[in-house]
Design a protein around this motif. Sequence first.
Motif, PDB file in Angstrom:
ATOM      1  N   ILE A  64      11.415   4.866  -6.948  1.00  0.00           N
ATOM      2  CA  ILE A  64      11.436   6.172  -7.602  1.00  0.00           C
ATOM      3  C   ILE A  64      10.012   6.503  -8.032  1.00  0.00           C
ATOM      4  O   ILE A  64       9.407   5.787  -8.841  1.00  0.00           O
ATOM      5  N   ASP A  65       9.479   7.586  -7.470  1.00  0.00           N
ATOM      6  CA  ASP A  65       8.093   8.012  -7.696  1.00  0.00           C
ATOM      7  C   ASP A  65       8.009   8.874  -8.955  1.00  0.00           C
ATOM      8  O   ASP A  65       8.997   9.494  -9.352  1.00  0.00           O
ATOM      9  N   ASP A  66       6.832   8.913  -9.556  1.00  0.00           N
ATOM     10  CA  ASP A  66       6.579   9.766 -10.732  1.00  0.00           C
ATOM     11  C   ASP A  66       7.615   9.542 -11.818  1.00  0.00           C
ATOM     12  O   ASP A  66       8.015  10.504 -12.502  1.00  0.00           O
TER      13      ASP A  66
ATOM     14  N   ALA B 229       0.851  -1.182   0.000  1.00  0.00           N
ATOM     15  CA  ALA B 229       0.000   0.000   0.000  1.00  0.00           C
ATOM     16  C   ALA B 229       0.888   1.234   0.000  1.00  0.00           C
ATOM     17  O   ALA B 229       2.067   1.167   0.364  1.00  0.00           O
ATOM     18  N   GLU B 230       0.303   2.351  -0.432  1.00  0.00           N
ATOM     19  CA  GLU B 230       0.976   3.631  -0.274  1.00  0.00           C
ATOM     20  C   GLU B 230       0.264   4.381   0.844  1.00  0.00           C
ATOM     21  O   GLU B 230      -0.969   4.490   0.837  1.00  0.00           O
ATOM     22  N   ALA B 231       1.040   4.861   1.802  1.00  0.00           N
ATOM     23  CA  ALA B 231       0.485   5.668   2.885  1.00  0.00           C
ATOM     24  C   ALA B 231       0.365   7.113   2.400  1.00  0.00           C
ATOM     25  O   ALA B 231       1.344   7.701   1.958  1.00  0.00           O
TER      26      ALA B 231
ATOM     27  N   ILE C  37       6.036   4.866   1.821  1.00  0.00           N
ATOM     28  CA  ILE C  37       5.906   6.184   2.426  1.00  0.00           C
ATOM     29  C   ILE C  37       6.554   7.210   1.501  1.00  0.00           C
ATOM     30  O   ILE C  37       7.650   6.973   0.988  1.00  0.00           O
ATOM     31  N   ASN C  38       5.875   8.344   1.283  1.00  0.00           N
ATOM     32  CA  ASN C  38       6.461   9.413   0.459  1.00  0.00           C
ATOM     33  C   ASN C  38       7.483  10.212   1.264  1.00  0.00           C
ATOM     34  O   ASN C  38       7.233  10.575   2.413  1.00  0.00           O
ATOM     35  N   LEU C  39       8.610  10.500   0.629  1.00  0.00           N
ATOM     36  CA  LEU C  39       9.687  11.221   1.314  1.00  0.00           C
ATOM     37  C   LEU C  39       9.990  12.525   0.577  1.00  0.00           C
ATOM     38  O   LEU C  39      10.233  12.507  -0.629  1.00  0.00           O
TER      39      LEU C  39
ATOM     40  N   PHE D 251      10.372   3.531   0.729  1.00  0.00           N
ATOM     41  CA  PHE D 251      10.294   4.991   0.611  1.00  0.00           C
ATOM     42  C   PHE D 251      10.137   5.358  -0.856  1.00  0.00           C
ATOM     43  O   PHE D 251      10.877   4.867  -1.703  1.00  0.00           O
ATOM     44  N   GLU D 252       9.171   6.225  -1.139  1.00  0.00           N
ATOM     45  CA  GLU D 252       8.986   6.734  -2.499  1.00  0.00           C
ATOM     46  C   GLU D 252       9.657   8.098  -2.599  1.00  0.00           C
ATOM     47  O   GLU D 252       9.353   9.013  -1.832  1.00  0.00           O
ATOM     48  N   ILE D 253      10.579   8.184  -3.548  1.00  0.00           N
ATOM     49  CA  ILE D 253      11.372   9.406  -3.712  1.00  0.00           C
ATOM     50  C   ILE D 253      11.255   9.855  -5.162  1.00  0.00           C
ATOM     51  O   ILE D 253      11.361   9.029  -6.066  1.00  0.00           O
TER      52      ILE D 253
ATOM     53  N   LEU E  81      10.514   1.070  -9.640  1.00  0.00           N
ATOM     54  CA  LEU E  81      10.194   2.297 -10.368  1.00  0.00           C
ATOM     55  C   LEU E  81       8.685   2.440 -10.399  1.00  0.00           C
ATOM     56  O   LEU E  81       7.976   1.481 -10.693  1.00  0.00           O
ATOM     57  N   LYS E  82       8.223   3.645 -10.115  1.00  0.00           N
ATOM     58  CA  LYS E  82       6.788   3.883 -10.188  1.00  0.00           C
ATOM     59  C   LYS E  82       6.512   4.746 -11.412  1.00  0.00           C
ATOM     60  O   LYS E  82       6.883   5.928 -11.440  1.00  0.00           O
ATOM     61  N   ILE E  83       5.893   4.146 -12.405  1.00  0.00           N
ATOM     62  CA  ILE E  83       5.599   4.870 -13.642  1.00  0.00           C
ATOM     63  C   ILE E  83       4.519   5.907 -13.368  1.00  0.00           C
ATOM     64  O   ILE E  83       3.450   5.590 -12.846  1.00  0.00           O
TER      65      ILE E  83
HETATM   66 CA    CA Z   1       3.914   8.612  -4.108  1.00  0.00          CA
END
Ligand code: CA
Length: 279
Positions: free
Chosen positions: A178-180, A57-59, A116-118, A148-150, A199-201
């Motif tokens: 890696i986010d976005d 999940a993403e918080a 978690i977004n950082l 951690f999403e960065i 990697l998050k597309i």
């Molecule tokens: Ca995110």
Amino acid sequence: AKRRGKNQFVFFDDSMRQHSLDMHNEELALAKALEDDQLVLHFQPQFDLTLNKVVGAEALVRWQHPEKGLVFPDNFIPLAEQSGQILALGNCVIRKSFEYLAHRESIGLYPILLHINLSSLQLSDSNLVPFVESMIKTYQIPGHYIGFEITETTLLTDIEQAKKTLEHLKSLGICIAIDDFGTGFSSLGQLKNLPVDLLKIDRSFVWDLEHDKDDRMMVEAIVAMAHKLDILVIAEGIESKSQLNMLRAFHCDLGQGYLISRPIPEAEFDEFSDSVSVD
Ligand code: CA
Ligand code: C2E
Ligand code: CA
Ligand code: CA
């Protein structure tokens, strides 16, 4: 004309003053929110496209405001980043994430990987690693249940320092995402030098997948290259069944989006992760 110019200047000056007063009030309100524990986490399921199962999940933080109701992060994260309150806010989000994983364990739910977004200020904060270490000890949750999403832009500020911190987090078992991905300037070549697991597309590549051949080629190429580098891929913003099927055809590993579920409160997520299977 001169007089008018002066009036305009005065007007501008007043509005500037008003703006900084508002900012100050917002900062105080956010400080109070932290003190009174008004921040809550919602969880958006991340599912394995092959297993058809929620595996993570993403918080996503929300502010349960006493008068305004539920306030979304775009309305207070930028302010928190400007004021430096993002460090306290970020620690609060990290703590609540560990708390949630401990809660899952205590009621016998299967473990998930919680992302978690950082923010960049957090990544360059020398207290981040010790804080995460203390959370692992306190909650007895192994680091590999946390990711951690960065964003790419976060990494650009000081790549060498970022690399050190990421390697330290990695040594605690933390998953680095890696986010976005695709919206910044980094190349997969640069990523090779960083300890990246996922990697998050970005959803801008997903929303028009059915109609845009370039997007399809991009996604397919990103997945293929990521896999060569032993990096998994998750797509965000999946809203339709046909997007989901295309992502499956491109061998994308994981997915997230309104098609499966919006971000939901803790109790709802407990139930959702326990029952849903996606096909
Ligand atoms: Ca995110
Ligand atoms: P993000 O990291 O890109 O998070 C994904 C955003 O997309 C979330 O918005 C989510 O609700 C939304 N979303 C999810 N699925 C779909 C979909 O299928 N379609 C569309 N159109 N949107 C979808 P949210 O929760 O409003 O968060 C906005 C941003 O706030 C996040 O963007 C993230 O950058 C930031 N944020 C949220 N929580 C935190 C936090 O704890 N710390 C920090 N530093 N930033 C946070
Ligand atoms: Ca994102
Ligand atoms: Ca995005």
